[in-house]
Write a protein that holds these residues in place. Structure first.
Motif, short mmCIF file in Angstrom:
data_model
loop_
_atom_site.label_atom_id
_atom_site.label_comp_id
_atom_site.label_asym_id
_atom_site.label_seq_id
_atom_site.Cartn_x
_atom_site.Cartn_y
_atom_site.Cartn_z
N VAL A 62 0.84 -1.20 0.00
CA VAL A 62 0.00 0.00 0.00
C VAL A 62 0.88 1.25 0.00
O VAL A 62 1.94 1.29 0.64
CB VAL A 62 -0.97 0.02 1.20
N VAL A 63 0.41 2.25 -0.73
CA VAL A 63 1.06 3.55 -0.78
C VAL A 63 -0.02 4.61 -0.57
O VAL A 63 -1.07 4.56 -1.22
CB VAL A 63 1.76 3.77 -2.14
N GLN A 64 0.21 5.57 0.32
CA GLN A 64 -0.79 6.61 0.54
C GLN A 64 -0.58 7.78 -0.40
O GLN A 64 0.55 8.10 -0.78
CB GLN A 64 -0.78 7.07 1.99
N SER A 65 -1.69 8.35 -0.81
CA SER A 65 -1.63 9.49 -1.73
C SER A 65 -2.79 10.43 -1.40
O SER A 65 -3.96 10.11 -1.68
CB SER A 65 -1.73 9.01 -3.18
N ASN A 66 -2.46 11.60 -0.79
CA ASN A 66 -3.48 12.54 -0.35
C ASN A 66 -4.51 11.84 0.53
O ASN A 66 -4.18 11.27 1.56
CB ASN A 66 -4.13 13.23 -1.54
N LYS A 67 -5.77 11.82 0.12
CA LYS A 67 -6.83 11.18 0.92
C LYS A 67 -7.19 9.81 0.37
O LYS A 67 -8.32 9.35 0.50
CB LYS A 67 -8.06 12.08 0.95
N SER A 68 -6.21 9.15 -0.20
CA SER A 68 -6.47 7.84 -0.79
C SER A 68 -5.31 6.88 -0.51
O SER A 68 -4.23 7.30 -0.09
CB SER A 68 -6.70 7.96 -2.29
N ILE A 104 -3.29 3.67 -2.47
CA ILE A 104 -3.08 2.88 -3.69
C ILE A 104 -2.60 1.50 -3.28
O ILE A 104 -1.59 1.36 -2.55
CB ILE A 104 -2.06 3.57 -4.61
N VAL A 105 -3.34 0.48 -3.71
CA VAL A 105 -3.03 -0.91 -3.36
C VAL A 105 -2.45 -1.61 -4.58
O VAL A 105 -3.05 -1.63 -5.65
CB VAL A 105 -4.31 -1.65 -2.90
N LYS A 106 -1.25 -2.16 -4.41
CA LYS A 106 -0.59 -2.91 -5.48
C LYS A 106 -0.64 -4.40 -5.16
O LYS A 106 -0.25 -4.81 -4.06
CB LYS A 106 0.85 -2.44 -5.64
N TYR A 126 -9.21 -10.46 -7.76
CA TYR A 126 -8.72 -9.99 -6.46
C TYR A 126 -9.87 -9.37 -5.69
O TYR A 126 -10.68 -8.62 -6.24
CB TYR A 126 -7.62 -8.94 -6.65
N GLN A 127 -9.94 -9.71 -4.42
CA GLN A 127 -10.91 -9.09 -3.52
C GLN A 127 -10.14 -8.28 -2.49
O GLN A 127 -9.32 -8.85 -1.75
CB GLN A 127 -11.77 -10.16 -2.83
N VAL A 128 -10.39 -6.99 -2.46
CA VAL A 128 -9.64 -6.09 -1.58
C VAL A 128 -10.58 -5.60 -0.47
O VAL A 128 -11.70 -5.13 -0.75
CB VAL A 128 -9.06 -4.90 -2.36
N PHE A 129 -10.11 -5.68 0.77
CA PHE A 129 -10.90 -5.27 1.93
C PHE A 129 -10.12 -4.20 2.69
O PHE A 129 -8.89 -4.26 2.81
CB PHE A 129 -11.14 -6.45 2.87
N ILE A 130 -10.85 -3.24 3.23
CA ILE A 130 -10.22 -2.20 4.05
C ILE A 130 -10.75 -2.31 5.47
O ILE A 130 -11.92 -2.65 5.70
CB ILE A 130 -10.47 -0.79 3.47
N ILE A 131 -9.85 -2.05 6.41
CA ILE A 131 -10.21 -2.09 7.84
C ILE A 131 -9.91 -0.71 8.42
O ILE A 131 -8.76 -0.24 8.38
CB ILE A 131 -9.39 -3.15 8.59
N ASN A 159 -9.78 -7.88 -11.64
CA ASN A 159 -8.45 -8.40 -11.96
C ASN A 159 -7.39 -7.31 -12.12
O ASN A 159 -6.29 -7.57 -12.60
CB ASN A 159 -8.50 -9.27 -13.22
N ASP A 160 -7.71 -6.08 -11.71
CA ASP A 160 -6.71 -5.02 -11.76
C ASP A 160 -5.61 -5.29 -10.72
O ASP A 160 -5.90 -5.73 -9.59
CB ASP A 160 -7.34 -3.66 -11.47
N LYS A 161 -4.39 -4.96 -11.10
CA LYS A 161 -3.27 -5.16 -10.18
C LYS A 161 -2.99 -3.92 -9.34
O LYS A 161 -2.23 -3.99 -8.36
CB LYS A 161 -2.01 -5.54 -10.97
N VAL A 162 -3.58 -2.80 -9.72
CA VAL A 162 -3.45 -1.57 -8.95
C VAL A 162 -4.84 -1.04 -8.65
O VAL A 162 -5.64 -0.82 -9.58
CB VAL A 162 -2.62 -0.51 -9.70
N VAL A 163 -5.15 -0.85 -7.40
CA VAL A 163 -6.48 -0.42 -6.97
C VAL A 163 -6.33 0.83 -6.12
O VAL A 163 -5.50 0.88 -5.19
CB VAL A 163 -7.19 -1.54 -6.17
#
Length: 250
Positions: free
Chosen positions: A152-158, A160-162, A188-193, A209-213
Motif C-alpha cells: 500500500v502507498v498513501q496518496s493525499n486522501k487515498s 493505492i493498493v498494489k 482480487y478481492q480487496v478489503f479495508i479495515i 483483476n486489476d493489479k493496482v487499486v
C-alpha cells in the motif's frame, strides 16, 4: 533273558523318542503360528493411515499418519506415485526409507490437469506393511490458491493498493516462476479495515483483476489496514486473507 530285556528297553526308548519328536513338531508348529500372527499384527499396526495430498499453489506434498502401534515410531516409509490409468508405479527415490511423514511430489505431478495417485508402505523390524493408497488427486482442481502479495502507498486522501498474484513452483525457460494467473482467471478481492472499528470489520472495496487499486475519500489522521484474497470463479474458491498492510493518512 538278556535279549528280551534289551528289546523291551529299546521299545520303551522308541516310544519316548517318538513322543519327543511329536512334541517338538507340535511346538514348532505352534511357534510358527505365533510368529505368523505376530508378523501379521505388526504389518497391520505399522500400516500408514490417512494418506492424502496437500497442495498450495501447485506445491504438492503427500502426507500420511503413522500406524496405530508403538512400533510405528521406529518405522521407515517408502513412497510411490503414478498417473491415473498407468499400470506401473514409480518409486520416489528421495522418499525411500525415510522417517518423515510427508513426501514432496511437486516435480512428479507437474502436469496439473492429470490425475495422480500416491501410496506409502512402512517397514519396522524387517516387517513390511501393505501399501496405503491416496485418493485420486488432480492438481488443477484441488490445489489451494494462496492470497496475493499486497503493498500500500498513501496518496493525499487515498490509498493505492498494489497486488501481485501468488506464484507456482514451476519455472519458465528463462528461470522465473510462473504466476498462478497463467493457470486460472483470478479475481482480487480487496478489503479495508478502519482501525477505529473492530479489527474483524472488513469492508469489501474492490473485486476484479486489476493489479493496482485506488481507494479514495478516506479520512486524514486515521489508520487504515488493507487485506486481500484471490478468488477463482470457475472453482468458486477463495484464498485465505493476505497479511495486513497498514498506513495512516497524514
Amino acid at each position: 533273558m538278556l535279549f528280551s530285556h534289551g528289546a523291551a528297553l529299546l521299545s520303551m526308548r522308541g516310544i519316548t523318542f517318538s513322543s519327543l519328536c511329536l512334541l517338538i513338531h507340535l511346538l514348532q508348529d505352534e511357534i510358527s503360528s505365533i510368529l505368523v500372527l505376530e508378523s501379521e499384527d505388526l504389518q497391520n499396526s505399522i500400516k500408514p493411515q490417512k494418506v492424502e495430498f496437500h497442495s498450495l499453489n501447485f506445491n504438492n506434498t503427500l502426507h500420511w499418519q503413522p500406524g496405530r502401534a508403538g512400533e510405528a515410531k521406529a518405522a521407515v516409509y517408502f513412497v510411490q506415485y503414478k498417473v491415473y490409468g498407468q499400470s506401473t508405479w514409480q518409486n520416489k527415490e528421495e522418499c525411500w526409507g525415510i522417517q518423515d511423514h510427508f513426501c514432496d511430489l511437486t516435480d512428479e505431478t507437474a502436469d496439473v490437469q492429470e490425475p495422480y495417485y500416491g501410496r506409502v508402505r512402512a517397514a519396522s523390524g524387517g516387517v513390511y506393511s501393505d501399501w496405503s493408497l491416496s485418493c485420486r488427486f488432480t492438481p488443477w482442481r484441488e490445489t489451494m490458491i494462496g492470497p496475493p502479495t499486497v503493498n500500500v502507498v498513501q496518496s493525499n486522501k487515498s490509498i493505492i493498493v498494489k497486488l501481485q498474484a501468488p506464484r507456482s513452483p514451476y519455472r519458465r525457460k528463462r528461470g522465473s516462476t510462473i504466476p498462478m494467473t497463467n493457470y486460472y482467471d483470478l479475481l482480487y478481492q480487496v478489503f479495508i479495515i478502519n482501525n477505529l472499528l473492530d479489527e474483524r470489520h472488513r469492508v469489501l472495496v474492490y473485486e476484479g483483476n486489476d493489479k493496482v487499486v485506488k481507494i479514495e475519500d478516506l479520512r486524514r489522521g486515521v489508520s487504515y489496514c488493507v487485506v486481500a484474497k484471490t478468488y477463482v470463479p470457475t472453482l468458486d474458491r477463495s484464498s485465505a486473507y493476505s497479511s495486513r498492510q497498514c498506513t495512516m493518512l497524514l
